[in-house]
Design a protein around this motif. Structure first.
Motif, PDB file in Angstrom:
ATOM      1  N   THR A 122       0.858  -1.192   0.000  1.00 55.89           N
ATOM      2  CA  THR A 122       0.000   0.000   0.000  1.00 55.89           C
ATOM      3  C   THR A 122       0.893   1.240   0.000  1.00 55.89           C
ATOM      4  N   GLY A 123       0.452   2.347   0.552  1.00 54.95           N
ATOM      5  CA  GLY A 123       1.290   3.541   0.592  1.00 54.95           C
ATOM      6  C   GLY A 123       0.600   4.566   1.461  1.00 54.95           C
ATOM      7  N   ASP A 124       1.105   5.782   1.413  1.00 58.75           N
ATOM      8  CA  ASP A 124       0.493   6.852   2.177  1.00 58.75           C
ATOM      9  C   ASP A 124      -0.939   7.004   1.662  1.00 58.75           C
ATOM     10  N   TYR A 142       2.745   1.469   7.281  1.00 57.91           N
ATOM     11  CA  TYR A 142       2.396   2.197   8.504  1.00 57.91           C
ATOM     12  C   TYR A 142       3.286   3.434   8.513  1.00 57.91           C
ATOM     13  N   LEU A 143       2.686   4.567   8.109  1.00 59.27           N
ATOM     14  CA  LEU A 143       3.493   5.767   7.837  1.00 59.27           C
ATOM     15  C   LEU A 143       3.283   6.853   8.888  1.00 59.27           C
ATOM     16  N   PRO A 144       4.205   7.833   8.903  1.00 60.35           N
ATOM     17  CA  PRO A 144       4.056   8.937   9.857  1.00 60.35           C
ATOM     18  C   PRO A 144       2.699   9.638   9.763  1.00 60.35           C
ATOM     19  N   VAL A 231      10.721  -2.842   8.402  1.00 52.78           N
ATOM     20  CA  VAL A 231      11.009  -1.432   8.668  1.00 52.78           C
ATOM     21  C   VAL A 231      11.684  -0.867   7.417  1.00 52.78           C
ATOM     22  N   LYS A 232      11.101   0.190   6.862  1.00 56.01           N
ATOM     23  CA  LYS A 232      11.661   0.782   5.650  1.00 56.01           C
ATOM     24  C   LYS A 232      12.457   2.028   6.003  1.00 56.01           C
ATOM     25  N   VAL A 233      13.710   2.052   5.591  1.00 58.28           N
ATOM     26  CA  VAL A 233      14.550   3.228   5.837  1.00 58.28           C
ATOM     27  C   VAL A 233      15.164   3.718   4.538  1.00 58.28           C
ATOM     28  N   MET A 258      18.973   6.561  -3.186  1.00 60.53           N
ATOM     29  CA  MET A 258      18.546   7.895  -3.628  1.00 60.53           C
ATOM     30  C   MET A 258      17.949   7.927  -5.035  1.00 60.53           C
ATOM     31  N   GLN A 259      18.169   6.885  -5.825  1.00 56.58           N
ATOM     32  CA  GLN A 259      17.505   6.865  -7.135  1.00 56.58           C
ATOM     33  C   GLN A 259      16.029   6.488  -7.001  1.00 56.58           C
ATOM     34  N   GLY A 260      15.634   6.067  -5.811  1.00 57.19           N
ATOM     35  CA  GLY A 260      14.261   5.621  -5.585  1.00 57.19           C
ATOM     36  C   GLY A 260      13.258   6.715  -5.896  1.00 57.19           C
ATOM     37  N   GLY A 261      12.157   6.326  -6.503  1.00 54.40           N
ATOM     38  CA  GLY A 261      11.132   7.289  -6.890  1.00 54.40           C
ATOM     39  C   GLY A 261      10.324   7.779  -5.701  1.00 54.40           C
ATOM     40  N   THR A 262       9.640   8.880  -5.921  1.00 59.05           N
ATOM     41  CA  THR A 262       8.684   9.410  -4.956  1.00 59.05           C
ATOM     42  C   THR A 262       7.516   9.945  -5.761  1.00 59.05           C
ATOM     43  N   ALA A 263       6.383  10.144  -5.099  1.00 58.40           N
ATOM     44  CA  ALA A 263       5.240  10.716  -5.806  1.00 58.40           C
ATOM     45  C   ALA A 263       5.429  12.216  -5.975  1.00 58.40           C
ATOM     46  N   ALA A 264       5.984  12.867  -4.969  1.00 57.90           N
ATOM     47  CA  ALA A 264       6.171  14.318  -5.016  1.00 57.90           C
ATOM     48  C   ALA A 264       7.098  14.773  -3.906  1.00 57.90           C
ATOM     49  N   SER A 302      15.861  -1.314  -2.686  1.00 59.03           N
ATOM     50  CA  SER A 302      15.161  -0.620  -3.776  1.00 59.03           C
ATOM     51  C   SER A 302      15.871   0.676  -4.114  1.00 59.03           C
ATOM     52  N   GLY A 303      15.434   1.262  -5.221  1.00 60.56           N
ATOM     53  CA  GLY A 303      16.024   2.514  -5.687  1.00 60.56           C
ATOM     54  C   GLY A 303      16.707   2.309  -7.020  1.00 60.56           C
ATOM     55  N   GLY A 304      15.951   2.466  -8.107  1.00 59.24           N
ATOM     56  CA  GLY A 304      16.544   2.379  -9.435  1.00 59.24           C
ATOM     57  C   GLY A 304      16.747   0.970  -9.957  1.00 59.24           C
ATOM     58  N   ILE A 305      15.998   0.002  -9.453  1.00 56.33           N
ATOM     59  CA  ILE A 305      16.101  -1.378  -9.966  1.00 56.33           C
ATOM     60  C   ILE A 305      15.283  -1.451 -11.260  1.00 56.33           C
ATOM     61  N   ALA A 323      12.750  -4.285  -4.403  1.00 57.39           N
ATOM     62  CA  ALA A 323      11.419  -3.708  -4.618  1.00 57.39           C
ATOM     63  C   ALA A 323      11.525  -2.714  -5.769  1.00 57.39           C
ATOM     64  N   ILE A 324      10.472  -2.657  -6.568  1.00 61.13           N
ATOM     65  CA  ILE A 324      10.469  -1.704  -7.684  1.00 61.13           C
ATOM     66  C   ILE A 324       9.242  -0.793  -7.619  1.00 61.13           C
ATOM     67  N   GLY A 325       9.474   0.468  -7.946  1.00 58.24           N
ATOM     68  CA  GLY A 325       8.389   1.435  -8.007  1.00 58.24           C
ATOM     69  C   GLY A 325       8.292   2.010  -9.415  1.00 58.24           C
ATOM     70  N   THR A 326       9.245   2.871  -9.754  1.00 57.61           N
ATOM     71  CA  THR A 326       9.239   3.543 -11.056  1.00 57.61           C
ATOM     72  C   THR A 326       9.142   2.544 -12.212  1.00 57.61           C
ATOM     73  N   ALA A 327       9.954   1.491 -12.149  1.00 56.12           N
ATOM     74  CA  ALA A 327       9.970   0.519 -13.251  1.00 56.12           C
ATOM     75  C   ALA A 327       8.591  -0.122 -13.422  1.00 56.12           C
TER      76      ALA A 327
HETATM   77  C1  LIG Z   1       4.403   7.300  -7.484  1.00 54.27           C
HETATM   78  C2  LIG Z   1       5.172   6.846  -6.292  1.00 54.27           C
HETATM   79  C3  LIG Z   1       4.556   6.880  -5.044  1.00 54.27           C
HETATM   80  C4  LIG Z   1       5.251   6.471  -3.906  1.00 54.27           C
HETATM   81  N1  LIG Z   1       4.616   6.461  -2.692  1.00 54.27           N
HETATM   82  C5  LIG Z   1       5.259   5.974  -1.597  1.00 54.27           C
HETATM   83  C6  LIG Z   1       4.585   5.840  -0.365  1.00 54.27           C
HETATM   84  O1  LIG Z   1       3.412   6.157  -0.231  1.00 54.27           O
HETATM   85  N2  LIG Z   1       5.280   5.322   0.682  1.00 54.27           N
HETATM   86  C7  LIG Z   1       6.590   4.931   0.559  1.00 54.27           C
HETATM   87  O2  LIG Z   1       7.185   4.454   1.523  1.00 54.27           O
HETATM   88  N3  LIG Z   1       7.242   5.051  -0.598  1.00 54.27           N
HETATM   89  C8  LIG Z   1       6.605   5.547  -1.681  1.00 54.27           C
HETATM   90  N4  LIG Z   1       7.277   5.590  -2.874  1.00 54.27           N
HETATM   91  C9  LIG Z   1       8.650   5.074  -2.946  1.00 54.27           C
HETATM   92  C10 LIG Z   1       8.663   3.590  -3.296  1.00 54.27           C
HETATM   93  O3  LIG Z   1       8.092   2.838  -2.257  1.00 54.27           O
HETATM   94  C11 LIG Z   1      10.077   3.054  -3.500  1.00 54.27           C
HETATM   95  O4  LIG Z   1      10.844   3.342  -2.361  1.00 54.27           O
HETATM   96  C12 LIG Z   1      10.761   3.601  -4.731  1.00 54.27           C
HETATM   97  O5  LIG Z   1       9.846   3.814  -5.753  1.00 54.27           O
HETATM   98  C13 LIG Z   1      11.833   2.635  -5.184  1.00 54.27           C
HETATM   99  O6  LIG Z   1      12.620   3.168  -6.183  1.00 54.27           O
HETATM  100  P1  LIG Z   1      12.320   3.018  -7.760  1.00 54.27           P
HETATM  101  O7  LIG Z   1      11.164   3.918  -8.017  1.00 54.27           O
HETATM  102  O8  LIG Z   1      13.529   3.501  -8.402  1.00 54.27           O
HETATM  103  O9  LIG Z   1      11.998   1.600  -8.030  1.00 54.27           O
HETATM  104  C14 LIG Z   1       6.594   6.027  -4.027  1.00 54.27           C
HETATM  105  C15 LIG Z   1       7.204   5.992  -5.274  1.00 54.27           C
HETATM  106  C16 LIG Z   1       6.519   6.384  -6.407  1.00 54.27           C
HETATM  107  C17 LIG Z   1       7.220   6.307  -7.721  1.00 54.27           C
END
Ligand SMILES: Cc1cc2nc3c(=O)[nH]c(=O)nc-3n(C[C@H](O)[C@H](O)[C@H](O)COP(=O)(O)O)c2cc1C
Lengths: 445, 227
Positions: A122-124, A142-144, A231-233, A258-264, A302-305, A323-327
């Motif tokens: 899941t996610g935030d 389980y997020l802040p 635990v995710k760090v 640090m290559q790991g994606g984020t939503a914003a 994770s991060g750029g896999i 773990a993969i997100g962006t890919a």
């Molecule tokens: C669109 C998007 C939303 C994300 N939302 C969360 C989130 O809600 N909680 C979280 O721990 N990480 C979030 N992440 C980070 C991912 O869990 C993961 O750490 C990251 O995508 C891994 O790197 P990668 O994108 O290079 O595969 C998000 C990433 C993306 C791309």
């Protein structure tokens, strides 16, 4: 007269003030707001691309690619949970928030992951019925912010992931801009529609490793010690963070570079805080080994896999899974050139689109706009993700067999060489053609 | 009345027994003796039972509570009633920090004082404190009501959203974007209801209401310093 002209020098772009930098300055000057974007670090950092496998020859013999088995399964959380997570492949889907992603996109992630025999997260913003319904194995974050957090969903989870940090923004919280807050998202988060939703950077009811240990106890008590607790760090201080997570009682550590994606997140944060994925894995494995917990507490990197090669390299350096997100989003159809015209209208191009927080995603994935969402078919998306996960797995197996390994977990640092001094130092594997890496014990460097 | 001696049966057995109670259980009255400050006592309950803990509790007592009533006959440690969804928690003594953090519903009553970060990120819970509360209370509070019969510490309601705060005594300082609000009839009625439910005798007219000025709801660079 005509050949009396003074010669001019060619226009020279500054290496310091590049076009990119200048455009950042102009944007800041015009808006007064820092740039927020999705995705991970775009700068080039030392990475798994700087490592190579040596393969087998006379001193090592390979496994027959089409005949001999190379297993890929992994068990996560066997240390304390009565129902650990059993995965067919060591590639999991990272936590991505509902809110950042649409409901159908979450459904597709569940479908694809389940068909490939792996878990999704899941996610935030909480758990949606779409993803629970379509995910055989679902990890509950389980997020802040605790947006959407409730004990009924907690009990429906197959594992719990306490999020301390994310590689894209170690030490940072989050922000979901007002334009993406639909009624449904607002309702799940107990907030009014249309306002910016800030996510805190620290948990509201614990600080530090001693508290974390008690928090883990509480979550185990509530879920009857059945499910694993991860635990995710962020990849900040991986040796100490891994040590403290283990000390606090984690069943698995999720480590995000640090290559790991984020939503914003702020661009300055994404590009300037945290360590590359390549640099964080060895210190984390060292921490596990020093505590006698390697392979007992699982390490998920994770991060750029992006490929089976990345998976194999992560495993060789000691990770249990990735773990993969962006890919995964790209596999679903994000940033596809078929939407190029619309990307252009948004002032970008396919492959560079990162304004996921604005909710205008032409591919209909990172949006809450009902019209855009219709463009995305979760069944087709799920199928594409499954295909991609299968290909990554086959690629990793191909490499492992070539190294003579009958399980991905049998890959080891000894199978690798580095192409650069930096990668050699970070991965602690020899620079290609030598038996040396910077910092190698006993070498005096 | 069923009695569980926690020091004897241990935390796991205690919680397991309470979790096994279904909605239609006829064993509705429970007493836990010798809690000795243990953590996570009676967390994750989800049945209409009443549990009385005879003594002080550690972290996260009655965490994520649903339906149940949990009475603490002593003082309560950090994070008591965190993420409470429904039901009621009554603390006879004082409560430590993060009381009712992120609580979504239900009622928490403190007969003594509550420490810092009381009601942090509250999302619908009602909290009534007979004494004082500490600093940074209701930080990022989203919804629900925090009633304080005594005084509030520094930075009350910092960065709050739609949660409301009723304070009878003084407020040392208000947090960013939190302001004093008008007390209209609907608020007096609401407050009277909360005080009645908490069993506290006080006049709603003696309280002042605080809530979000809503200036930080959408990012504006000229407010950057306030974030
Ligand atoms: C669109 C998007 C939303 C994300 N939302 C969360 C989130 O809600 N909680 C979280 O721990 N990480 C979030 N992440 C980070 C991912 O869990 C993961 O750490 C990251 O995508 C891994 O790197 P990668 O994108 O290079 O595969 C998000 C990433 C993306 C791309």
């Amino acid at each position: 007269m005509s050949n009396n002209k003074i010669p001019t020098t060619t226009p020279r772009q500054s290496a310091t003030f590049t076009q990119d930098v200048n455009s950042d300055i102009r944007r800041a000057a015009a808006t007064g707001i820092y740039d927020i974007r999705g995705g991970g670090a775009k700068r080039k950092v030392p990475s798994f691309d700087d490592l190579l496998f040596m393969g087998a020859s006379i001193s090592r013999y390979p496994l027959e690619g089409y005949r001999e088995k190379c297993d890929t399964n992994v068990t996560i959380g066997g240390l304390n949970a009565s129902n650990p997570i059993e995965l067919d492949i060591p590639i999991t889907i990272a936590g991505m928030s509902f809110g950042a992603l649409s409901g159908p996109a979450k459904e597709a992630l569940g479908r694809g992951a389940s068909m490939a025999g792996t878990s999704t997260t899941t996610g935030d913003g909480g758990m949606t019925p779409e993803e629970r319904g379509h995910s055989d194995k679902l990890v509950y974050q389980y997020l802040p912010s605790r947006y959407g957090m409730n004990p009924d969903d907690l009990r429906k989870a197959d594992a719990i992931e306490i999020v301390v940090g994310q590689g894209a923004k170690p030490g940072g919280g989050g922000m979901l801009l007002g334009q993406k807050i639909s009624d449904r998202v607002a309702d799940m988060r107990n907030l009014p529609k249309g306002i910016d939703q800030r996510s805190a950077c620290r948990h509201p009811d614990w600080t530090g490793p001693d508290d974390l240990e008690i928090k883990i106890l509480e979550l185990r008590e509530i879920t009857g010690w059945k499910v694993p607790i991860y635990v995710k760090v962020a990849g900040a201080r991986p040796y100490y963070d891994t040590t403290l997570a283990i000390k606090a009682g984690a069943d698995a550590v999720v480590l995000d570079g640090m290559q790991g994606g984020t939503a914003a997140t702020q661009d300055v944060f994404i590009e300037h805080v945290g360590q590359p994925t390549l640099a964080i894995v060895r210190p984390a494995v060292q921490a596990l080994q020093d505590l006698g917990m390697h392979r007992k507490v699982q390490l998920i990197l994770s991060g750029g896999i992006r490929s089976g090669a990345d998976v194999a390299k992560a495993m060789a350096l000691g990770a249990d899974a990735v773990a993969i997100g962006t890919a995964a989003l790209i596999a679903l159809g994000d940033n596809d050139p078929k939407w190029e015209k619309e990307y252009n209208e948004l002032g970008t191009t396919a492959g560079a689109y990162d304004d996921w927080h604005e909710g205008q995603d032409p591919a209909g994935i990172t949006t809450q706009d009902p019209e855009l969402m219709k463009r995305f078919d979760p069944i087709e998306g799920g199928r594409r993700l499954k295909n991609y996960l299968k290909v990554m797995t086959l690629e990793a197996q191909t490499i492992a067999r070539a190294c003579g390994k009958n399980h991905l977990h049998n890959l080891e640092p000894e199978d690798l060489v580095a192409l650069t001094m930096e990668a050699a130092a970070m991965a602690k594997v020899p620079l290609a053609g030598t038996d040396w890496y910077p910092g190698k014990p006993g070498t005096g460097f | 009345m069923q009695t569980i001696d926690l020091s004897d049966v241990g935390l796991r057995e205690t919680n397991k027994t309470l979790h096994a109670q279904a909605a239609d259980t006829n064993q509705t009255q429970w007493e836990i003796i010798n809690p000795r400050g243990s953590h996570a006592i009676a967390c994750g309950l989800d049945a209409p039972i009443e549990v009385t803990v005879k003594g002080s509790t550690g972290y996260y007592c009655a965490g994520m509570n649903q339906q149940a009533t949990v009475n603490i006959r002593g003082s309560a440690g950090p994070g008591t009633g965190e993420n409470i969804m429904s039901g009621k928690i009554v603390i006879e003594g004082d409560a430590s920090q993060y009381l009712g953090a992120t609580g979504h519903g239900g009622l928490i009553v403190v007969k003594g004082n509550a420490s810092s970060r009381c009601g942090i990120s509250m999302k619908g819970v009602n909290i009534v404190v007979q004494g004082n509360i500490g600093h940074m209370s209701a930080f990022m509070g989203q919804s629900g009501n925090l009633v304080v019969c005594g005084d509030a510490g520094d930075a009350l309601g910092d960065s709050c959203y739609e949660a409301q705060f009723f304070v009878r005594g003084s407020v040392k300082s208000l947090g960013a974007d939190c302001e004093k609000k008008e007390m209209r009839d609907e608020h007096l009625t609401l407050l009277q209801g909360l005080l009645d439910e908490a069993g506290i005798d006080a006049d709603p007219k003696d309280f002042t209401r605080y809530g979000s000025a809503r200036n930080l709801y959408n990012f504006d660079v000229d407010n950057a310093g306030a974030y």
